[in-house]
Design a protein around this motif. Structure first.
Motif, PDB file in Angstrom:
ATOM      1  N   ILE A   1     -10.355 -20.741 -28.246  1.00 14.32           N
ATOM      2  CA  ILE A   1     -10.035 -19.872 -27.115  1.00 14.32           C
ATOM      3  C   ILE A   1      -9.010 -20.533 -26.192  1.00 14.32           C
ATOM      4  CG2 ILE A   1     -11.019 -18.551 -25.182  1.00 14.32           C
ATOM      5  CD1 ILE A   1     -11.884 -17.805 -28.204  1.00 14.32           C
ATOM      6  N   ARG A   2      -9.117 -21.875 -26.123  1.00 13.09           N
ATOM      7  CA  ARG A   2      -8.251 -22.645 -25.219  1.00 13.09           C
ATOM      8  C   ARG A   2      -6.784 -22.266 -25.322  1.00 13.09           C
ATOM      9  NH1 ARG A   2     -11.722 -24.432 -23.701  1.00 13.09           N
ATOM     10  NH2 ARG A   2     -11.293 -22.520 -22.573  1.00 13.09           N
ATOM     11  N   THR A   3      -6.259 -22.051 -26.553  1.00 15.92           N
ATOM     12  CA  THR A   3      -4.820 -21.795 -26.693  1.00 15.92           C
ATOM     13  C   THR A   3      -4.549 -20.425 -27.321  1.00 15.92           C
ATOM     14  OG1 THR A   3      -4.813 -22.937 -28.837  1.00 15.92           O
ATOM     15  CG2 THR A   3      -4.247 -24.246 -26.891  1.00 15.92           C
TER      16      THR A   3
ATOM     17  N   ASP B   1      -3.955 -17.645 -26.094  1.00 19.34           N
ATOM     18  CA  ASP B   1      -2.919 -16.856 -25.430  1.00 19.34           C
ATOM     19  C   ASP B   1      -1.563 -17.544 -25.485  1.00 19.34           C
ATOM     20  OD1 ASP B   1      -4.343 -18.764 -23.833  1.00 19.34           O
ATOM     21  OD2 ASP B   1      -3.220 -18.064 -22.103  1.00 19.34           O
TER      22      ASP B   1
ATOM     23  N   THR C   1      -9.592 -18.405 -18.547  1.00 25.11           N
ATOM     24  CA  THR C   1      -8.480 -17.770 -17.820  1.00 25.11           C
ATOM     25  C   THR C   1      -8.405 -16.264 -18.080  1.00 25.11           C
ATOM     26  OG1 THR C   1      -6.816 -18.031 -19.566  1.00 25.11           O
ATOM     27  CG2 THR C   1      -7.120 -19.909 -18.083  1.00 25.11           C
TER      28      THR C   1
ATOM     29  N   GLU D   1      -6.632 -15.475 -21.382  1.00 22.01           N
ATOM     30  CA  GLU D   1      -7.504 -15.543 -22.561  1.00 22.01           C
ATOM     31  C   GLU D   1      -8.348 -14.279 -22.665  1.00 22.01           C
ATOM     32  OE1 GLU D   1      -7.790 -20.384 -21.976  1.00 22.01           O
ATOM     33  OE2 GLU D   1      -9.578 -19.149 -21.643  1.00 22.01           O
TER      34      GLU D   1
END
Ligand code: C2E
Ligand code: MG
Ligand code: MG
Ligand code: MG
Length: 284
Positions: free
Chosen positions: A203-205, A207, A237, A240
Protein backbone atom coordinates in the motif's frame (compact mmCIF):
# COMPACT_ATOMS: atom_id res chain seq x y z
CA UNK A 1 48.51 -8.16 15.80
CA UNK A 2 45.75 -9.06 13.37
CA UNK A 3 45.41 -12.38 15.16
CA UNK A 4 44.90 -10.92 18.62
CA UNK A 5 42.52 -8.36 17.18
CA UNK A 6 40.55 -11.17 15.62
CA UNK A 7 40.38 -13.02 18.91
CA UNK A 8 39.27 -9.89 20.69
CA UNK A 9 36.52 -9.43 18.14
CA UNK A 10 35.47 -13.01 18.64
CA UNK A 11 35.34 -12.65 22.41
CA UNK A 12 33.34 -9.49 22.06
CA UNK A 13 31.00 -11.31 19.69
CA UNK A 14 30.65 -14.20 22.16
CA UNK A 15 29.93 -11.83 25.04
CA UNK A 16 27.33 -10.01 22.97
CA UNK A 17 25.71 -13.29 22.05
CA UNK A 18 25.61 -14.31 25.69
CA UNK A 19 24.02 -11.01 26.63
CA UNK A 20 21.42 -11.41 23.92
CA UNK A 21 20.52 -14.92 25.02
CA UNK A 22 20.26 -13.79 28.64
CA UNK A 23 18.15 -10.82 27.66
CA UNK A 24 15.80 -13.06 25.70
CA UNK A 25 15.44 -15.39 28.70
CA UNK A 26 14.61 -12.43 30.92
CA UNK A 27 12.03 -11.22 28.42
CA UNK A 28 10.54 -14.70 28.20
CA UNK A 29 10.35 -14.89 31.99
CA UNK A 30 8.67 -11.49 32.28
CA UNK A 31 6.28 -12.41 29.48
CA UNK A 32 5.06 -15.40 31.47
CA UNK A 33 3.81 -13.11 34.25
CA UNK A 34 2.84 -10.07 32.20
CA UNK A 35 -0.89 -10.83 32.05
CA UNK A 36 -1.15 -11.61 35.77
CA UNK A 37 0.75 -8.40 36.55
CA UNK A 38 -1.67 -6.32 34.46
CA UNK A 39 1.00 -5.21 32.00
CA UNK A 40 -0.91 -6.33 28.90
CA UNK A 41 -3.75 -4.45 27.28
CA UNK A 42 -5.61 -4.51 24.01
CA UNK A 43 -5.96 -1.70 21.51
CA UNK A 44 -8.45 -1.63 18.66
CA UNK A 45 -8.01 -0.37 15.10
CA UNK A 46 -11.04 0.37 12.89
CA UNK A 47 -11.60 -1.49 9.63
CA UNK A 48 -13.80 0.48 7.25
CA UNK A 49 -15.83 -0.05 4.12
CA UNK A 50 -13.65 1.59 1.46
CA UNK A 51 -16.51 3.09 -0.55
CA UNK A 52 -18.69 4.50 2.25
CA UNK A 53 -16.18 4.95 5.08
CA UNK A 54 -18.48 3.06 7.45
CA UNK A 55 -16.66 1.25 10.24
CA UNK A 56 -17.32 -2.49 9.83
CA UNK A 57 -15.15 -3.88 12.59
CA UNK A 58 -11.97 -3.63 14.63
CA UNK A 59 -8.67 -5.49 14.68
CA UNK A 60 -7.37 -6.24 18.15
CA UNK A 61 -3.68 -5.59 18.76
CA UNK A 62 -1.77 -6.55 21.88
CA UNK A 63 0.29 -4.00 23.84
CA UNK A 64 2.84 -4.75 26.55
CA UNK A 65 3.89 -2.06 29.02
CA UNK A 66 6.98 -3.51 30.70
CA UNK A 67 7.77 -2.00 34.14
CA UNK A 68 11.41 -1.23 33.23
CA UNK A 69 11.61 -1.45 29.46
CA UNK A 70 8.47 0.57 28.77
CA UNK A 71 6.39 -0.32 25.72
CA UNK A 72 7.71 -3.48 24.04
CA UNK A 73 6.64 -3.95 20.40
CA UNK A 74 4.69 -7.07 19.39
CA UNK A 75 7.33 -7.49 16.67
CA UNK A 76 9.77 -8.20 19.55
CA UNK A 77 7.65 -10.12 22.07
CA UNK A 78 5.34 -12.18 19.82
CA UNK A 79 8.27 -14.23 18.39
CA UNK A 80 9.60 -14.80 21.93
CA UNK A 81 6.12 -15.86 23.05
CA UNK A 82 5.87 -18.24 20.09
CA UNK A 83 9.25 -19.89 20.63
CA UNK A 84 8.65 -20.35 24.35
CA UNK A 85 5.04 -21.51 24.04
CA UNK A 86 3.80 -18.59 26.17
CA UNK A 87 1.74 -17.55 23.12
CA UNK A 88 -0.78 -20.26 24.03
CA UNK A 89 -1.84 -18.64 27.30
CA UNK A 90 -1.32 -15.14 25.93
CA UNK A 91 -3.41 -15.90 22.83
CA UNK A 92 -6.16 -17.37 24.97
CA UNK A 93 -6.25 -14.22 27.07
CA UNK A 94 -6.42 -12.00 23.96
CA UNK A 95 -9.24 -14.07 22.46
CA UNK A 96 -11.30 -14.06 25.66
CA UNK A 97 -10.81 -10.33 26.35
CA UNK A 98 -11.60 -9.36 22.75
CA UNK A 99 -14.77 -11.48 22.57
CA UNK A 100 -15.90 -10.28 25.99
CA UNK A 101 -15.43 -6.67 24.86
CA UNK A 102 -17.14 -7.13 21.47
CA UNK A 103 -20.12 -8.82 23.10
CA UNK A 104 -20.86 -5.58 25.00
CA UNK A 105 -21.18 -3.45 21.83
CA UNK A 106 -24.60 -2.21 20.87
CA UNK A 107 -23.52 -2.15 17.24
CA UNK A 108 -22.76 -5.74 16.12
CA UNK A 109 -19.41 -4.95 14.46
CA UNK A 110 -16.83 -7.68 13.84
CA UNK A 111 -13.76 -8.21 15.98
CA UNK A 112 -10.60 -9.51 14.27
CA UNK A 113 -8.13 -11.40 16.44
CA UNK A 114 -4.60 -12.34 15.34
CA UNK A 115 -3.88 -16.01 15.92
CA UNK A 116 -0.35 -17.40 15.80
CA UNK A 117 0.64 -20.54 13.90
CA UNK A 118 1.53 -22.10 17.24
CA UNK A 119 -2.12 -21.73 18.27
CA UNK A 120 -3.39 -23.09 14.96
CA UNK A 121 -1.23 -26.19 15.39
CA UNK A 122 -2.17 -26.69 19.06
CA UNK A 123 -4.83 -29.37 19.59
CA UNK A 124 -7.29 -27.19 21.50
CA UNK A 125 -7.90 -24.11 19.34
CA UNK A 126 -11.36 -25.12 18.12
CA UNK A 127 -12.77 -26.14 21.53
CA UNK A 128 -11.20 -23.01 23.02
CA UNK A 129 -12.91 -20.75 20.49
CA UNK A 130 -16.20 -22.58 21.07
CA UNK A 131 -15.87 -22.17 24.84
CA UNK A 132 -15.05 -18.49 24.58
CA UNK A 133 -17.98 -17.81 22.22
CA UNK A 134 -20.31 -19.70 24.51
CA UNK A 135 -19.00 -18.00 27.63
CA UNK A 136 -19.12 -14.47 26.18
CA UNK A 137 -22.28 -14.91 24.11
CA UNK A 138 -20.60 -13.41 21.04
CA UNK A 139 -22.16 -14.54 17.75
CA UNK A 140 -19.55 -16.64 15.87
CA UNK A 141 -20.06 -14.54 12.71
CA UNK A 142 -18.73 -11.50 14.56
CA UNK A 143 -15.38 -13.15 15.25
CA UNK A 144 -12.71 -13.06 12.57
CA UNK A 145 -9.46 -14.98 13.00
CA UNK A 146 -6.43 -13.47 11.23
CA UNK A 147 -3.71 -15.91 10.26
CA UNK A 148 -0.63 -15.51 8.08
CA UNK A 149 0.33 -18.03 5.43
CA UNK A 150 3.65 -18.59 7.18
CA UNK A 151 1.71 -19.74 10.23
CA UNK A 152 0.19 -22.63 8.31
CA UNK A 153 3.19 -24.22 6.60
CA UNK A 154 4.40 -26.41 9.46
CA UNK A 155 1.60 -28.96 9.09
CA UNK A 156 -0.63 -27.72 6.27
CA UNK A 157 -3.14 -30.60 6.44
CA UNK A 158 -3.67 -30.11 10.13
CA UNK A 159 -3.92 -26.33 9.80
CA UNK A 160 -6.45 -26.81 7.03
CA UNK A 161 -8.60 -29.11 9.17
CA UNK A 162 -8.51 -26.66 12.08
CA UNK A 163 -9.50 -23.67 9.94
CA UNK A 164 -12.32 -25.67 8.32
CA UNK A 165 -13.69 -26.58 11.75
CA UNK A 166 -13.56 -22.94 12.82
CA UNK A 167 -15.39 -21.95 9.68
CA UNK A 168 -18.01 -24.65 10.23
CA UNK A 169 -18.92 -23.11 13.58
CA UNK A 170 -19.45 -19.77 11.82
CA UNK A 171 -16.17 -17.99 12.56
CA UNK A 172 -14.59 -15.97 9.71
CA UNK A 173 -11.00 -16.50 8.58
CA UNK A 174 -8.80 -13.76 7.10
CA UNK A 175 -5.44 -14.25 5.43
CA UNK A 176 -3.14 -11.65 7.01
CA UNK A 177 -0.09 -9.99 5.38
CA UNK A 178 -0.93 -11.37 1.93
CA UNK A 179 1.97 -11.02 -0.49
CA UNK A 180 4.78 -11.40 2.04
CA UNK A 181 6.57 -14.42 3.44
CA UNK A 182 5.74 -17.77 1.93
CA UNK A 183 2.91 -16.55 -0.24
CA UNK A 184 1.55 -19.10 -2.60
CA UNK A 185 -1.54 -18.71 -4.72
CA UNK A 186 -2.51 -22.31 -4.05
CA UNK A 187 -3.02 -21.36 -0.41
CA UNK A 188 -6.03 -19.33 -1.53
CA UNK A 189 -7.89 -22.49 -2.46
CA UNK A 190 -6.37 -24.89 0.08
CA UNK A 191 -7.60 -22.93 3.08
CA UNK A 192 -11.12 -21.65 3.72
CA UNK A 193 -10.34 -17.93 3.73
CA UNK A 194 -13.20 -15.43 3.77
CA UNK A 195 -11.01 -12.37 3.29
CA UNK A 196 -7.58 -11.35 1.99
CA UNK A 197 -5.60 -8.65 3.77
CA UNK A 198 -3.00 -7.12 1.42
CA UNK A 199 0.15 -6.33 3.34
CA UNK A 200 0.91 -2.69 4.14
CA UNK A 201 4.22 -2.85 2.24
CA UNK A 202 2.24 -2.87 -1.04
CA UNK A 203 0.00 0.00 0.00
CA UNK A 204 2.93 2.28 0.83
CA UNK A 205 3.75 2.98 -2.85
CA UNK A 206 0.50 1.98 -4.53
CA UNK A 207 -0.15 5.55 -5.64
CA UNK A 208 3.41 6.29 -6.81
CA UNK A 209 4.83 3.07 -8.26
CA UNK A 210 3.30 1.51 -11.37
CA UNK A 211 4.57 -1.99 -10.51
CA UNK A 212 3.06 -1.91 -7.04
CA UNK A 213 -0.18 -0.59 -8.51
CA UNK A 214 -0.24 -3.51 -10.97
CA UNK A 215 0.32 -6.02 -8.17
CA UNK A 216 -2.42 -4.54 -6.00
CA UNK A 217 -4.85 -4.45 -8.97
CA UNK A 218 -4.10 -8.14 -9.58
CA UNK A 219 -4.75 -9.08 -5.96
CA UNK A 220 -8.05 -7.19 -6.10
CA UNK A 221 -8.95 -9.09 -9.28
CA UNK A 222 -7.97 -12.35 -7.64
CA UNK A 223 -10.21 -11.59 -4.67
CA UNK A 224 -13.10 -10.70 -6.97
CA UNK A 225 -12.66 -13.92 -8.95
CA UNK A 226 -12.56 -16.01 -5.80
CA UNK A 227 -15.38 -14.18 -4.08
CA UNK A 228 -13.07 -13.06 -1.27
CA UNK A 229 -13.29 -9.42 -0.21
CA UNK A 230 -9.89 -7.72 -0.02
CA UNK A 231 -8.86 -5.39 2.80
CA UNK A 232 -5.87 -3.07 2.35
CA UNK A 233 -3.65 -2.75 5.44
CA UNK A 234 -1.61 0.27 6.46
CA UNK A 235 -3.48 2.97 4.53
CA UNK A 236 -1.86 6.26 5.57
CA UNK A 237 -2.68 8.82 2.88
CA UNK A 238 -5.67 10.15 0.94
CA UNK A 239 -3.86 9.25 -2.31
CA UNK A 240 -3.59 5.60 -1.27
CA UNK A 241 -7.25 5.55 -0.25
CA UNK A 242 -8.32 7.19 -3.52
CA UNK A 243 -6.49 4.53 -5.54
CA UNK A 244 -8.07 1.71 -3.52
CA UNK A 245 -11.59 3.14 -3.81
CA UNK A 246 -11.14 3.60 -7.56
CA UNK A 247 -10.00 -0.04 -7.89
CA UNK A 248 -12.98 -1.32 -5.86
CA UNK A 249 -11.05 -2.56 -2.83
CA UNK A 250 -13.67 -3.70 -0.31
CA UNK A 251 -12.19 -2.52 2.97
CA UNK A 252 -9.38 -0.40 4.39
CA UNK A 253 -7.45 -0.17 7.63
CA UNK A 254 -4.67 2.20 8.59
CA UNK A 255 -3.58 5.33 10.40
CA UNK A 256 -5.65 7.45 7.94
CA UNK A 257 -8.88 5.88 9.26
CA UNK A 258 -7.71 5.45 12.83
CA UNK A 259 -4.72 4.42 14.95
CA UNK A 260 -4.89 1.41 17.23
CA UNK A 261 -6.40 2.89 20.43
CA UNK A 262 -8.26 1.91 23.60
CA UNK A 263 -11.78 0.85 22.64
CA UNK A 264 -13.37 3.75 24.55
CA UNK A 265 -11.96 6.06 21.83
CA UNK A 266 -14.40 4.45 19.42
CA UNK A 267 -17.51 4.35 21.60
CA UNK A 268 -19.46 6.42 19.01
CA UNK A 269 -19.07 3.41 16.70
CA UNK A 270 -19.55 0.61 19.21
CA UNK A 271 -22.37 2.42 21.03
CA UNK A 272 -23.95 4.86 18.55
CA UNK A 273 -26.42 7.29 20.09
CA UNK A 274 -30.07 6.46 19.31
CA UNK A 275 -31.01 8.21 16.09
CA UNK A 276 -27.43 9.41 15.65
CA UNK A 277 -25.04 8.28 12.98
CA UNK A 278 -24.01 4.67 13.47
CA UNK A 279 -21.37 4.90 10.79
CA UNK A 280 -19.25 7.43 9.02
CA UNK A 281 -15.72 8.65 8.92
CA UNK A 282 -13.72 9.44 12.00
CA UNK A 283 -13.30 13.06 11.02
CA UNK A 284 -17.05 13.65 11.37
P1 C2E B 1 -0.67 -7.29 11.83
O1 C2E B 1 -1.65 -8.28 12.32
O2 C2E B 1 -0.43 -7.25 10.37
O3 C2E B 1 -1.18 -5.87 12.38
C1 C2E B 1 -1.04 -4.66 11.69
C2 C2E B 1 0.13 -3.85 12.22
O4 C2E B 1 0.27 -2.66 11.45
C3 C2E B 1 -0.05 -3.39 13.65
O5 C2E B 1 1.25 -3.31 14.24
C4 C2E B 1 -0.62 -1.97 13.46
O6 C2E B 1 -0.40 -1.14 14.58
C5 C2E B 1 0.18 -1.53 12.27
N1 C2E B 1 -0.51 -0.49 11.48
C6 C2E B 1 -1.84 -0.33 11.28
N2 C2E B 1 -2.08 0.70 10.45
C7 C2E B 1 -0.88 1.20 10.09
C8 C2E B 1 -0.47 2.29 9.24
O7 C2E B 1 -1.28 3.00 8.62
N3 C2E B 1 0.88 2.49 9.13
C9 C2E B 1 1.79 1.73 9.78
N4 C2E B 1 3.08 2.05 9.62
N5 C2E B 1 1.44 0.70 10.59
C10 C2E B 1 0.12 0.45 10.75
P2 C2E B 1 1.52 -3.86 15.72
O8 C2E B 1 0.36 -3.55 16.61
O9 C2E B 1 2.88 -3.38 16.11
O10 C2E B 1 1.56 -5.42 15.51
C11 C2E B 1 2.54 -6.02 14.72
C12 C2E B 1 2.23 -7.48 14.48
O11 C2E B 1 2.28 -8.20 15.72
C13 C2E B 1 0.81 -7.72 13.95
O12 C2E B 1 0.77 -7.50 12.54
C14 C2E B 1 0.61 -9.16 14.34
O13 C2E B 1 1.25 -10.02 13.42
C15 C2E B 1 1.34 -9.23 15.67
N6 C2E B 1 0.37 -9.12 16.78
C16 C2E B 1 -0.16 -8.03 17.38
N7 C2E B 1 -1.05 -8.37 18.33
C17 C2E B 1 -1.10 -9.74 18.32
C18 C2E B 1 -1.86 -10.72 19.06
O14 C2E B 1 -2.72 -10.42 19.91
N8 C2E B 1 -1.61 -12.03 18.76
C19 C2E B 1 -0.71 -12.41 17.80
N9 C2E B 1 -0.52 -13.74 17.58
N10 C2E B 1 -0.01 -11.53 17.08
C20 C2E B 1 -0.21 -10.21 17.33
MG1 MG C 1 -3.50 -8.83 11.74
MG1 MG D 1 -1.03 -7.67 8.64
MG1 MG E 1 2.06 6.32 -0.41
Amino acid sequence: RAKSEGRGTYRFFEATMGAQVRDRRLLEHDLRYAVARGEMRLVYQPQSDAATGAVIGFEVLLRWQHPERGAVSPAIFIPVAEESGVILQLGEWVLREACREAATWKNPLTVAVNVSGVQVHAPNLVPLVQDVLHETGLAPERLEIEVTETALIREPARAQATLRQLKSIGVRIAMDDFGTGYSSLSNLRSYPFDKIKIDASFIRTVDSNEQTAAIVRSVLGLGRGLGMPVLAEGVETEEELRFLVKENCAAVQGFLMGRPSPIATFSHFTHPAPGGPDRGDLAA
